[in-house]
Design a protein around this motif. Structure first.
Motif, short mmCIF file in Angstrom:
data_model
loop_
_atom_site.label_atom_id
_atom_site.label_comp_id
_atom_site.label_asym_id
_atom_site.label_seq_id
_atom_site.Cartn_x
_atom_site.Cartn_y
_atom_site.Cartn_z
N GLU A 178 -48.44 39.45 -17.74
CA GLU A 178 -49.85 39.10 -17.83
C GLU A 178 -50.56 39.24 -16.49
OE1 GLU A 178 -51.73 38.31 -20.40
OE2 GLU A 178 -50.11 38.42 -21.87
N GLU A 179 -51.83 39.59 -16.57
CA GLU A 179 -52.64 39.73 -15.36
C GLU A 179 -53.32 38.42 -15.00
OE1 GLU A 179 -56.46 42.34 -13.66
OE2 GLU A 179 -55.91 42.40 -15.79
N MET A 180 -53.71 37.63 -16.04
CA MET A 180 -54.46 36.40 -15.80
C MET A 180 -53.66 35.17 -16.23
SD MET A 180 -58.23 35.21 -17.20
CE MET A 180 -59.01 36.64 -16.47
N LEU A 181 -53.67 34.15 -15.36
CA LEU A 181 -52.97 32.91 -15.64
C LEU A 181 -53.93 31.74 -15.54
CD1 LEU A 181 -49.90 33.45 -13.25
CD2 LEU A 181 -50.12 34.22 -15.62
N VAL A 182 -53.70 30.71 -16.35
CA VAL A 182 -54.39 29.44 -16.17
C VAL A 182 -53.33 28.38 -15.92
CG1 VAL A 182 -54.48 29.08 -18.69
CG2 VAL A 182 -55.95 27.73 -17.18
N PHE A 183 -53.47 27.70 -14.79
CA PHE A 183 -52.55 26.63 -14.39
C PHE A 183 -53.21 25.29 -14.66
CE2 PHE A 183 -49.65 29.30 -11.96
CZ PHE A 183 -48.50 28.53 -11.88
N ALA A 184 -52.49 24.35 -15.28
CA ALA A 184 -53.00 22.99 -15.45
C ALA A 184 -51.97 22.00 -14.95
CB ALA A 184 -53.32 22.72 -16.93
N TYR A 185 -52.46 20.98 -14.23
CA TYR A 185 -51.53 20.00 -13.68
C TYR A 185 -52.25 18.69 -13.39
CZ TYR A 185 -53.25 20.05 -8.83
OH TYR A 185 -54.01 19.90 -7.69
N PRO A 186 -51.51 17.57 -13.32
CA PRO A 186 -52.10 16.27 -12.98
C PRO A 186 -52.11 16.05 -11.47
CG PRO A 186 -49.83 15.96 -13.65
CD PRO A 186 -50.10 17.44 -13.75
N VAL A 187 -53.27 15.82 -10.92
CA VAL A 187 -53.40 15.59 -9.48
C VAL A 187 -52.75 14.26 -9.10
CG1 VAL A 187 -55.05 15.22 -7.61
CG2 VAL A 187 -55.53 16.90 -9.38
N MET B 259 -57.13 14.39 -14.03
CA MET B 259 -57.11 13.21 -13.17
C MET B 259 -57.60 11.99 -13.91
SD MET B 259 -60.36 14.64 -11.10
CE MET B 259 -59.68 16.26 -11.45
N GLY B 260 -57.21 10.81 -13.41
CA GLY B 260 -57.71 9.57 -13.98
C GLY B 260 -59.12 9.25 -13.52
N LEU B 261 -59.43 9.59 -12.26
CA LEU B 261 -60.76 9.27 -11.73
C LEU B 261 -61.25 10.30 -10.72
CD1 LEU B 261 -63.12 7.27 -11.63
CD2 LEU B 261 -61.90 6.06 -9.80
N PHE B 262 -60.49 10.53 -9.66
CA PHE B 262 -60.97 11.32 -8.53
C PHE B 262 -59.93 12.34 -8.09
CE2 PHE B 262 -60.93 11.91 -3.90
CZ PHE B 262 -62.19 12.41 -3.69
N SER B 263 -60.40 13.52 -7.72
CA SER B 263 -59.49 14.53 -7.20
C SER B 263 -59.97 15.11 -5.88
CB SER B 263 -59.32 15.67 -8.20
OG SER B 263 -58.72 16.77 -7.57
N GLY B 264 -61.24 15.45 -5.82
CA GLY B 264 -61.74 16.16 -4.64
C GLY B 264 -61.55 17.64 -4.82
N ASP B 265 -60.43 18.16 -4.31
CA ASP B 265 -60.17 19.60 -4.39
C ASP B 265 -58.89 19.88 -5.16
OD1 ASP B 265 -58.59 18.44 -2.43
OD2 ASP B 265 -58.59 20.20 -1.14
N GLY B 266 -58.69 19.20 -6.28
CA GLY B 266 -57.47 19.38 -7.07
C GLY B 266 -57.20 20.83 -7.42
N GLY C 130 -61.96 27.21 -10.97
CA GLY C 130 -61.31 25.92 -11.13
C GLY C 130 -62.10 24.99 -12.04
N LEU C 131 -61.43 24.03 -12.60
CA LEU C 131 -62.05 23.06 -13.52
C LEU C 131 -61.39 21.71 -13.32
CD1 LEU C 131 -63.99 22.60 -15.96
CD2 LEU C 131 -62.04 23.14 -17.44
N HIS C 132 -62.19 20.66 -13.19
CA HIS C 132 -61.69 19.30 -13.06
C HIS C 132 -61.99 18.51 -14.33
CE1 HIS C 132 -61.48 19.06 -8.36
NE2 HIS C 132 -60.71 19.99 -8.88
N LEU C 133 -60.96 17.86 -14.86
CA LEU C 133 -61.11 17.12 -16.11
C LEU C 133 -60.67 15.67 -15.93
CD1 LEU C 133 -59.53 19.70 -18.60
CD2 LEU C 133 -61.97 19.33 -18.16
N LYS C 134 -61.58 14.74 -16.19
CA LYS C 134 -61.18 13.33 -16.25
C LYS C 134 -60.50 13.08 -17.59
CE LYS C 134 -64.62 11.32 -13.15
NZ LYS C 134 -65.72 10.34 -13.02
N MET C 135 -59.34 12.48 -17.53
CA MET C 135 -58.53 12.23 -18.72
C MET C 135 -58.03 10.79 -18.69
SD MET C 135 -58.43 15.15 -20.44
CE MET C 135 -56.95 15.33 -21.44
N PRO C 136 -57.47 10.31 -19.81
CA PRO C 136 -56.90 8.95 -19.80
C PRO C 136 -55.87 8.80 -18.69
CG PRO C 136 -57.07 9.76 -22.04
CD PRO C 136 -57.41 10.91 -21.15
N ASP C 137 -55.98 7.72 -17.95
CA ASP C 137 -55.09 7.49 -16.81
C ASP C 137 -53.65 7.31 -17.27
OD1 ASP C 137 -54.38 6.75 -14.08
OD2 ASP C 137 -54.11 4.75 -14.93
N SER C 138 -52.73 7.95 -16.55
CA SER C 138 -51.32 7.92 -16.96
C SER C 138 -50.49 6.90 -16.19
CB SER C 138 -50.70 9.30 -16.78
OG SER C 138 -50.73 9.68 -15.41
#
Length: 253
Positions: A44-53, A84-91, A109-117
């Protein structure tokens, strides 16, 4: 497009799969624990990475994965999702910078607030309905972000000097050291633990073994909170002293 994620309680997995499906119904997302990742990425040429900050930086397990597979990222176009649960900055930017070192081109890039883990701290706990609302808003952001990516105008959340300063001074300066090494702080209440083995099966680090119905650790915890949020007896803690709420994505869908 191929999705790649590291996920503790399911937030980043859900985000990666949702993003891929919105972009192309045939696109698939893989956990970094899946042995099929290298083969999927090479084609693949394009990837999307997702991870918890974690503390405005990258979890140790994901950092190690990127470095161990550094040859895979050369000339790949990468879009980064930080949950992230609340804040990332430059996640998105901090992971993007690591991938860039190995030849990747970070396109957005995209930042998503999600339920805190973090199940053993009260600070970020929200009512059930609020968490469900967070997930719905995240889905809306993903849909809009995919549309912009297809239009050649990918979102740039978490990327750039202002985001970087925010992440550094907001958390990384004070707490970033916590992810440089694996943690030995996982605690088990032996009076509650029944030795069921669920934590051993879920741990991405093989940090936990059940011996004579007791938990034995290798002090290689990557702070993903899988064991804490899935323990049937709430016998495990890491940052806090007691489990406040067990949070897994399935509760909020």
């Amino acid at each position: 497009m191929v999705g790649i994620y590291f996920s503790g309680t399911g937030n980043s997995k859900y985000a990666a799969e949702f993003f891929c499906n919105e972009y192309d119904e045939a696109a698939k997302a893989f956990s970094i624990e899946d042995d099929n990742v290298p083969q999927a990425v090479r084609n693949e040429e394009m990837l999307v990475f997702a991870y918890p900050v974690q503390y405005s930086t990258v979890p140790k397990i994901l950092r190690d994965f990127i470095i161990e597979n550094k040859e895979l990222w050369q000339n790949k176009k990468v879009f980064v999702i930080a949950t992230m649960g609340l804040f990332s900055g430059d996640g998105a930017g901090i992971l993007g910078g690591l991938l860039h070192q190995y030849g990747a081109k970070i396109i957005g890039g995209l930042h998503l607030k999600m339920p805190d883990s973090i199940g053993d701290e009260k600070v970020l706990k929200r009512p059930l309905e609020k968490n469900k609302e967070l997930v719905k808003k995240a889905e809306q952001k993903i849909r809009k972000s995919v549309q912009l990516l297809k239009a050649g105008k990918p979102t740039q959340e978490g990327i750039g000097i202002l985001y970087r300063l925010s992440g550094f001074f907001g958390q990384r300066l004070y707490f970033g050291h916590k992810t440089k090494n694996y943690s030995n702080k996982l605690r088990v209440d032996e009076d509650k633990c029944i030795g069921c083995g669920k934590c051993e099966k879920l741990c991405p680090m093989n940090n936990i073994k059940i011996v004579d119905k007791k938990v034995v650790q290798n002090n290689q915890c990557t702070m993903c909170y899988r064991c804490i949020n899935n323990c049937p007896k709430q016998a495990m803690t890491l940052l806090g002293k007691a489990v406040v709420e067990q949070s897994v994505i399935e509760k909020y869908l």
